[in-house]
Design an enzyme around this catalytic site. Sequence first.
Site, PDB file in Angstrom:
ATOM      1  N   ASN A 149       0.806  -1.234   0.000  1.00  0.00           N
ATOM      2  CA  ASN A 149       0.000   0.000   0.000  1.00  0.00           C
ATOM      3  C   ASN A 149       0.838   1.282   0.000  1.00  0.00           C
ATOM      4  OD1 ASN A 149       0.739  -0.474   2.649  1.00  0.00           O
ATOM      5  ND2 ASN A 149      -1.208   0.176   3.518  1.00  0.00           N
ATOM      6  N   GLU A 250       3.807  -4.566  12.448  1.00  0.00           N
ATOM      7  CA  GLU A 250       2.811  -3.500  12.271  1.00  0.00           C
ATOM      8  C   GLU A 250       1.669  -4.136  11.489  1.00  0.00           C
ATOM      9  OE1 GLU A 250       0.631  -1.202  10.652  1.00  0.00           O
ATOM     10  OE2 GLU A 250       2.251  -0.193   9.557  1.00  0.00           O
ATOM     11  N   CYS A 284      -3.513   1.136   6.819  1.00  0.00           N
ATOM     12  CA  CYS A 284      -3.782   0.432   8.090  1.00  0.00           C
ATOM     13  C   CYS A 284      -4.461   1.336   9.117  1.00  0.00           C
ATOM     14  CB  CYS A 284      -2.482  -0.073   8.707  1.00  0.00           C
ATOM     15  SG  CYS A 284      -1.670  -1.263   7.688  1.00  0.00           S
ATOM     16  N   GLU A 462       7.674   2.319  14.652  1.00  0.00           N
ATOM     17  CA  GLU A 462       8.442   2.819  13.508  1.00  0.00           C
ATOM     18  C   GLU A 462       8.346   4.332  13.500  1.00  0.00           C
ATOM     19  OE1 GLU A 462       6.624   0.426  10.282  1.00  0.00           O
ATOM     20  OE2 GLU A 462       8.506  -0.666  10.364  1.00  0.00           O
TER      21      GLU A 462
HETATM   22  C1  SIN Z   1       0.213   1.623   6.699  1.00  0.00           C
HETATM   23  O1  SIN Z   1      -0.865   1.644   6.145  1.00  0.00           O
HETATM   24  O2  SIN Z   1       0.713   0.553   7.089  1.00  0.00           O
HETATM   25  C2  SIN Z   1       1.041   2.864   6.936  1.00  0.00           C
HETATM   26  C3  SIN Z   1       0.275   4.096   6.959  1.00  0.00           C
HETATM   27  C4  SIN Z   1       1.067   5.293   7.409  1.00  0.00           C
HETATM   28  O3  SIN Z   1       2.295   5.249   7.521  1.00  0.00           O
HETATM   29  O4  SIN Z   1       0.455   6.322   7.660  1.00  0.00           O
END
Ligand code: SIN
Length: 482
Positions: A149, A250, A284, A462
């Site tokens: 993504n 994650e 996510c 992270e």
């Molecule tokens: C993700 O969807 O895993 C990362 C999204 C983000 O870094 O904002």
Amino acid sequence: MKTLNHIHGQWQPATNGRVFDVRNPADESLIAQVPDSGVEDASRAVDAAVAALARWKSTTAQERAQVLKRWHALIVQNTEAIAALISREQGKPLAEGRGEVAYSAGYVEWYAEEAVRANGEMIPAPVASKRFFVLKEAVGVVAVVTPWNFPAAMIARKIAPALAAGCTVVAKPAEDTPLTSLLLVELAEQAGVPPGVLNIVTASRERTPEVVGVWLADGRVRKISFTGSTQVGKLLARESAGTLKKLSLELGGNAPFIVFDDADVDAAVEGLMAAKFRNGGQTCVSPNRVYVHQAVHDRFVDKLATRVGALRVGPATSPDAEIGPMINGRAVEKIERHVKDAVAKGARAVVGGHRVRSEIAQGPNYYAPTVLVNATREMELSCEETFGPVVPVFRFDSEAEVIALANDTPFGLAGYFYSQDVRRIWRVASALETGIVGINEGAISAPSAPFGGVKESGYGREGSHWGLEDYMHTKYLCQGNL
Ligand code: SIN
């Protein structure tokens, strides 16, 4: 465009000679073929990372920072090429592709600056003849497994802290989007990352377990950093137990987004638009359940429907597109299943609720930005991440009720709420069982902030200085007889 594995500074095909297709999700046209790596390639990548470790680990933090600064500069200089490739293989609109490049470069810059601050400690010893010191040391060889993504940002935010800490890396990008990662590795090589320090192999969905299986079993790999589904995260945790690796996971989310009766409704609508429709909802931290107090429900839904109904769907090549195609057919089928299930159980689509095929959106992977009202906890979309442009709106009456609903999930990545009551803000922020809380804000991600979840959304962080610590271990030195 690089279309080969990179092992010990050499661009090379898979040992078995196999390749797989990388396709544009907008029309499923072929972009390139890349190696479908297997056991030999995965093992050779680890051999290279092990061989390079002692030397890389003993460079000074300043030297590693200089390499990362050069990598950062090259990423910025190549923004247009990287953004175009992200959009081509992942589907997001070009403006978002550019945003992702800036976001990725931000992680590299942050860790270039953070590398030189990996301070240890000196602790007062209980006896005059002793001194206690604490050092931070690189964990060793790290395996990095990234999702589709954010093809640039996820690789940057894992590899930059790993290199800053003095670790060497074996990486496997998602099978849908390997090309951006290969380009970033090419730029890292140009920036002066020595042979063997950063190795990358590509593999199809079918062959990925073989590659990752080698890394899980190999005791020389001391850490795995993974972004992806909770199901795979649990598998990695189980399978890495044999060699007790350090893990950063994650994983999936099921983010609540709460609009209280004292919220600024306009701000809440804008915050939801930013959080929900980034990358077409394939994020996510994308709000998956929107709880709106009954006192402001209708006003909120009216405004939201107007904004969502105006979103333009199309390929990255269309300058007007705000929502691109979903990554593949499986993704659209899941969205369709969630919406059908919700409608069958009493939800109503105020906007959208169907696939899109239009003059500009010709391929099979487009889904209309959708607002569903009358959502309930019995619906699949309340328990499972939809990962698409669908907003289910639930009504609620009281703060206690909505907190219980928001936390009624095994996941705990992000949560958001809108309120103008300062007491409520602190109460709700501490009551939400999530690793990240957006308070009157939908855009929460930044290289300087710790990103990660609680519960089944995983562990490790992270970004920020915590992101660097995840690639280091703590060594205690006790000097005696002084
Ligand atoms: C993700 O969807 O895993 C990362 C999204 C983000 O870094 O904002």
